[in-house]
Design a protein around this motif. Structure first.
Motif, PDB file in Angstrom:
ATOM      1  N   UNK A 102       0.773  -1.263   0.020  1.00  0.00           N
ATOM      2  CA  UNK A 102      -0.149  -0.029   0.019  1.00  0.00           C
ATOM      3  C   UNK A 102       0.965   1.365   0.102  1.00  0.00           C
ATOM      4  N   UNK A 103       2.015   1.270   0.685  1.00  0.00           N
ATOM      5  CA  UNK A 103       2.747   2.385   0.613  1.00  0.00           C
ATOM      6  C   UNK A 103       3.654   2.647  -0.675  1.00  0.00           C
ATOM      7  N   UNK A 104       3.549   1.483  -1.371  1.00  0.00           N
ATOM      8  CA  UNK A 104       4.285   1.914  -2.809  1.00  0.00           C
ATOM      9  C   UNK A 104       3.348   2.902  -3.600  1.00  0.00           C
ATOM     10  N   UNK A 105       2.052   3.004  -3.254  1.00  0.00           N
ATOM     11  CA  UNK A 105       1.321   3.894  -3.950  1.00  0.00           C
ATOM     12  C   UNK A 105       1.230   5.344  -3.269  1.00  0.00           C
ATOM     13  N   UNK A 106       2.160   6.282  -3.707  1.00  0.00           N
ATOM     14  CA  UNK A 106       2.316   7.425  -2.831  1.00  0.00           C
ATOM     15  C   UNK A 106       1.142   8.229  -2.528  1.00  0.00           C
ATOM     16  N   UNK A 107       0.175   8.406  -3.507  1.00  0.00           N
ATOM     17  CA  UNK A 107      -1.103   8.916  -3.377  1.00  0.00           C
ATOM     18  C   UNK A 107      -1.865   8.334  -2.017  1.00  0.00           C
ATOM     19  N   UNK A 108      -2.016   6.940  -2.202  1.00  0.00           N
ATOM     20  CA  UNK A 108      -2.780   6.397  -1.234  1.00  0.00           C
ATOM     21  C   UNK A 108      -2.132   6.316   0.042  1.00  0.00           C
ATOM     22  N   UNK A 109      -0.764   6.309   0.278  1.00  0.00           N
ATOM     23  CA  UNK A 109       0.182   6.397   1.580  1.00  0.00           C
ATOM     24  C   UNK A 109      -0.180   7.708   1.950  1.00  0.00           C
ATOM     25  N   UNK A 110       0.041   8.680   1.280  1.00  0.00           N
ATOM     26  CA  UNK A 110      -0.291  10.203   1.806  1.00  0.00           C
ATOM     27  C   UNK A 110      -1.511  10.282   2.491  1.00  0.00           C
ATOM     28  N   UNK A 111      -2.669   9.656   1.610  1.00  0.00           N
ATOM     29  CA  UNK A 111      -4.143   9.861   2.131  1.00  0.00           C
ATOM     30  C   UNK A 111      -4.588   9.081   3.409  1.00  0.00           C
ATOM     31  N   UNK A 112      -3.826   7.751   3.434  1.00  0.00           N
ATOM     32  CA  UNK A 112      -4.176   6.794   4.569  1.00  0.00           C
ATOM     33  C   UNK A 112      -2.878   6.603   5.395  1.00  0.00           C
ATOM     34  N   UNK A 113      -2.119   7.511   5.538  1.00  0.00           N
ATOM     35  CA  UNK A 113      -0.861   7.314   6.611  1.00  0.00           C
ATOM     36  C   UNK A 113      -1.352   7.011   8.035  1.00  0.00           C
ATOM     37  N   UNK A 114      -2.217   7.454   8.479  1.00  0.00           N
ATOM     38  CA  UNK A 114      -2.602   6.992   9.858  1.00  0.00           C
ATOM     39  C   UNK A 114      -3.137   5.700   9.904  1.00  0.00           C
ATOM     40  N   UNK A 115      -3.893   5.327   8.873  1.00  0.00           N
ATOM     41  CA  UNK A 115      -4.228   3.750   8.905  1.00  0.00           C
ATOM     42  C   UNK A 115      -3.228   3.021   8.681  1.00  0.00           C
ATOM     43  N   UNK A 116      -2.200   3.130   7.874  1.00  0.00           N
ATOM     44  CA  UNK A 116      -0.943   2.430   7.652  1.00  0.00           C
ATOM     45  C   UNK A 116      -0.276   2.388   8.959  1.00  0.00           C
ATOM     46  N   UNK A 117       0.000   3.398   9.592  1.00  0.00           N
ATOM     47  CA  UNK A 117       0.488   3.373  11.037  1.00  0.00           C
ATOM     48  C   UNK A 117      -0.106   2.523  11.829  1.00  0.00           C
ATOM     49  N   UNK A 118      -1.208   2.446  11.586  1.00  0.00           N
ATOM     50  CA  UNK A 118      -2.164   1.483  12.588  1.00  0.00           C
ATOM     51  C   UNK A 118      -1.757   0.127  12.180  1.00  0.00           C
ATOM     52  N   UNK A 119      -1.728  -0.112  11.044  1.00  0.00           N
ATOM     53  CA  UNK A 119      -1.271  -1.529  10.476  1.00  0.00           C
ATOM     54  C   UNK A 119       0.107  -1.977  11.242  1.00  0.00           C
ATOM     55  N   UNK A 120       0.931  -0.878  11.059  1.00  0.00           N
ATOM     56  CA  UNK A 120       2.372  -1.247  11.799  1.00  0.00           C
ATOM     57  C   UNK A 120       2.118  -1.481  13.270  1.00  0.00           C
ATOM     58  N   UNK A 121       1.135  -0.568  13.989  1.00  0.00           N
ATOM     59  CA  UNK A 121       1.070  -0.992  15.366  1.00  0.00           C
ATOM     60  C   UNK A 121       0.499  -2.479  15.696  1.00  0.00           C
ATOM     61  N   UNK A 122      -0.511  -2.934  14.682  1.00  0.00           N
ATOM     62  CA  UNK A 122      -0.897  -4.192  14.956  1.00  0.00           C
ATOM     63  C   UNK A 122       0.215  -5.158  14.646  1.00  0.00           C
ATOM     64  N   UNK A 123       1.066  -4.939  13.749  1.00  0.00           N
ATOM     65  CA  UNK A 123       2.210  -5.965  13.414  1.00  0.00           C
ATOM     66  C   UNK A 123       2.998  -6.066  14.879  1.00  0.00           C
ATOM     67  N   UNK A 124       3.503  -4.842  15.389  1.00  0.00           N
ATOM     68  CA  UNK A 124       4.113  -4.955  16.696  1.00  0.00           C
ATOM     69  C   UNK A 124       3.515  -5.540  17.586  1.00  0.00           C
ATOM     70  N   UNK A 125       2.160  -5.305  17.861  1.00  0.00           N
ATOM     71  CA  UNK A 125       1.301  -6.002  19.018  1.00  0.00           C
ATOM     72  C   UNK A 125       1.158  -7.609  18.881  1.00  0.00           C
ATOM     73  N   UNK A 126       1.089  -7.809  17.739  1.00  0.00           N
ATOM     74  CA  UNK A 126       0.781  -9.344  17.555  1.00  0.00           C
ATOM     75  C   UNK A 126       2.202 -10.069  17.629  1.00  0.00           C
ATOM     76  N   UNK A 127       3.369  -9.482  17.139  1.00  0.00           N
ATOM     77  CA  UNK A 127       4.692  -9.875  17.441  1.00  0.00           C
ATOM     78  C   UNK A 127       4.925  -9.914  18.944  1.00  0.00           C
ATOM     79  N   UNK A 128       4.684  -9.242  19.771  1.00  0.00           N
ATOM     80  CA  UNK A 128       4.852  -9.130  21.119  1.00  0.00           C
ATOM     81  C   UNK A 128       4.175 -10.118  21.941  1.00  0.00           C
ATOM     82  N   UNK A 129       2.863 -10.098  21.248  1.00  0.00           N
ATOM     83  CA  UNK A 129       1.916 -11.257  21.991  1.00  0.00           C
ATOM     84  C   UNK A 129       2.509 -12.559  21.953  1.00  0.00           C
ATOM     85  N   UNK A 130       2.975 -12.850  20.614  1.00  0.00           N
ATOM     86  CA  UNK A 130       3.580 -14.018  20.274  1.00  0.00           C
ATOM     87  C   UNK A 130       5.021 -14.384  21.316  1.00  0.00           C
TER      88      UNK A 130
END
Length: 95
Positions: free
Chosen positions: A32-60
């Motif tokens: 999704x970040x490879x599309x600059x327009x999408x990334x710019x428009x949805x940066x907060x949501x993309x950061x949310x995906x990153x937080x999900x990844x970090x949380x899932x890994x820590x729980x593991x």
């Protein structure tokens, strides 16, 4: 069924599944970040995906620990660490 009633092998497998899930979400986020327009428009949501990844890994990582941790200091995400410490405190108080 409580975590203590599951075998170590089962908990490690769950941790592996969580890590694989985090990897899949990271790949999605990178795509999704490879599309600059999408990334710019949805940066907060993309950061949310990153937080999900970090949380899932820590729980593991917590699931992989022998006998579950006595301390959650090794957890890097403060909100997750605090939540687990609070739950652990309630569990000890009820015992």
């Amino acid at each position: 069924m409580s975590a203590s009633s599951h075998s170590t092998h089962t908990l490690r497998e769950l941790a592996t599944i969580l890590d694989e899930t985090a990897q899949a979400v990271e790949v999605l986020g990178a795509s999704l970040c490879s599309d600059f327009a999408l990334m710019e428009k949805h940066m907060g949501s993309l950061q949310g995906l990153d937080l999900i990844c970090q949380t899932v890994r820590q729980v593991g990582l917590v699931l992989c620990e022998e006998g579950m941790p006595n301390s959650f200091e090794h957890i890097h995400l403060e909100s997750l660490r605090e939540r687990l410490e609070e739950a652990d405190g309630r569990s000890r108080a009820a015992a």
